[in-house]
Design an enzyme around this catalytic site. Structure first.
Site, PDB file in Angstrom:
ATOM      1  N   VAL A 158       0.863  -1.183   0.000  1.00 19.68           N
ATOM      2  CA  VAL A 158       0.000   0.000   0.000  1.00 19.68           C
ATOM      3  C   VAL A 158       0.897   1.230   0.000  1.00 19.68           C
ATOM      4  O   VAL A 158       1.670   1.451   0.938  1.00 19.68           O
ATOM      5  CB  VAL A 158      -0.926   0.023   1.231  1.00 19.68           C
ATOM      6  N   CYS A 159       0.815   2.014  -1.067  1.00 21.48           N
ATOM      7  CA  CYS A 159       1.683   3.188  -1.216  1.00 21.48           C
ATOM      8  C   CYS A 159       1.002   4.427  -0.645  1.00 21.48           C
ATOM      9  O   CYS A 159       0.070   4.966  -1.246  1.00 21.48           O
ATOM     10  CB  CYS A 159       2.014   3.409  -2.691  1.00 21.48           C
ATOM     11  N   LEU A 160       1.478   4.860   0.502  1.00 14.56           N
ATOM     12  CA  LEU A 160       0.965   6.063   1.144  1.00 14.56           C
ATOM     13  C   LEU A 160       2.130   6.784   1.808  1.00 14.56           C
ATOM     14  O   LEU A 160       2.979   6.151   2.447  1.00 14.56           O
ATOM     15  CB  LEU A 160      -0.077   5.722   2.218  1.00 14.56           C
TER      16      LEU A 160
END
Length: 446
Positions: free
Chosen positions: A93-95
């Protein structure tokens, strides 16, 4: 000391999320291992993720909240489906707040953030136009990439239905065929570039009952989505690969809404049959004098007695003396749209109550935005008192009699009714006429 403080913080955040009645988020942990959490996000309304069930794993380190947890998406069809430019097929998850994506100053992690803020940030990725989440494609409309944007939404909508809803329910209900079984799940390890296989041998489905109940709420919306999508794409048409997709980190496949509709209907039939199985199991448990039937029988006697003392002549009976099947007679409250109406409502309890919540269905037809066309009631009991049947009955009454309900698409389970109710003044008039007509007709069934 730091370890103790991190556990206290995590436990508090879990408790706050579990106590509130947010219909989009859910969290759970197994045994006392609060550092490893499962979370569920329901896809937002009017997006290609609408009412899909997306699961995530959270692993909190000892430095939390000074350092962010590791977050992995579990809804990837066994590592074969990338649901968003920022949610990879590997589960990454890219955050920026997780340190897995570069962000603007001020967007990085801080100790003021927590479990809920991460979930809300992930949910915000599930927008009506996820194509723009990929850097370089924010201005897709200006650079003439409108077709890609539309095609990306189309395939996400299909795979949301196929993987996050249909496949999930089939697995829970034991309806999966060999062709539908996903590959061994792949878990993303944020500390390395390698992937590690999930060797957990004990299945854990903390949201199983929630998925079943929500599926029944949103079933007609799922069918509407399929009906509309069939007008836009043809069965057998291949998904278009997006410029930012590549290798195994993509969403490949073909459209087949006709097949999805068949599977969706089969799930509905299976779920509709469950209360009958519960009733049979319940009688067996009653004969063995186990805890659940004794508890339900005691609560039934108390509630029946309280109705006798009430000014409103509500009543409740057991069907065939079975404490797992209650038939509630509801009298419409004066000065409301239900005034003069009398409705029978069946409450089917599971032998595993309260771990499995009751199924509530109207036996008397009613036109209402909180009641599905086939009678399933969308209501939210007190999350802290789910073992108290009185709380369920009060929540049922409140859902029906709410005078000025806020617009919340998560609770609107009758497509025609809610479109009329929130469709302007003329639509509201038609809605009220249809509701009043069903109230008038309710007396004819007695």
């Amino acid at each position: 000391m730091a370890t103790d403080q991190s556990i206290i913080r995590i436990t508090k955040e879990i408790g706050e999320l579990q106590k509130n009645s947010d219909l989009s988020l859910a969290v759970a942990f197994r045994d006392r291992d609060v550092r490893n959490i499962k979370a569920m996000i329901i896809g937002p309304h009017e997006t290609p993720y609408e009412f899909g069930f997306f699961e995530f794993s959270f692993k909190f380190n000892k430095e939390y909240p000074r350092k962010s947890p590791n977050v992995t998406c579990n809804t990837t069809n066994g590592g074969r489906c990338r649901f968003n430019p920022n949610i990879y097929a590997s589960g990454k998850v890219c955050l920026s707040i997780l340190g897995t994506w570069r962000g603007e100053p001020g967007e990085e992690w801080s100790a003021a953030q927590g479990l809920e803020s991460i979930l809300i940030s992930i949910q915000s990725l599930m927008s009506s136009n996820p194509y723009e989440n990929e850097p370089g494609f924010e201005n897709a409309e200006q650079i003439g990439d409108i077709k890609n944007r539309k095609d990306y939404v189309a395939k996400i909508r299909h795979e949301t239905l196929r993987i996050s809803i249909i496949q999930k329910l089939e697995e829970i209900l034991g309806l999966s065929s060999l062709r539908d079984l996903p590959a061994t799940p792949i878990e993303y390890d944020p500390t390395s570039d390698n992937f590690e296989m999930d060797d957990s041998s004990i299945p854990w489905e903390p949201f199983k009952d929630l998925y079943k109940r929500r599926f029944l709420w949103y079933y007609d919306t799922y069918l509407e989505t399929i009906e509309q999508a069939k007008k836009e794409v043809k069965d057998g048409e291949a998904f278009r690969r997006m410029p930012f997709e590549g290798g195994s980190n993509s969403m490949d496949g073909i459209f087949n809404y006709s097949e999805l509709e068949k599977r969706l209907r089969k799930i509905k039939v299976t779920l509709d049959a469950e209360p009958q199985k519960w009733a049979a199991e319940g009688l067996s448990a009653k004969n063995k004098d186990t805890t659940v039937p004794v508890n339900l029988s005691r609560q039934f006697d108390q509630i029946k007695e309280s109705f006798k003392r009430s000014d409103v002549p509500h009543n409740v009976e057991l069907e065939n003396g079975n404490p797992f099947v209650w038939v509630l007679t509801y009298f419409g409250r004066p000065m409301t749209n239900f005034d003069g109406g009398m409705f029978k409502i069946k409450l089917n309890f599971s032998p595993r109550f309260p771990d499995e919540q009751p199924r509530v269905r109207f036996l008397t037809a009613v036109f209402h935005h909180r009641v599905t066309p086939d009678g399933i009631l969308c209501y939210v009991p007190n999350p802290n008192r789910c073992d108290d049947v009185r709380q369920h009955i009060e929540a049922i009454f409140n859902a029906l009699e709410e005078e000025n309900p806020p617009y919340d698409p998560r609770t609107q389970v009758h497509p025609e009714a809610y479109k009329l109710y929130w469709g302007g003044a003329e639509g509201r008039k038609i809605y009220n006429r249809k509701l009043r007509r069903s109230v008038q007709r309710s007396m004819e069934d007695f």
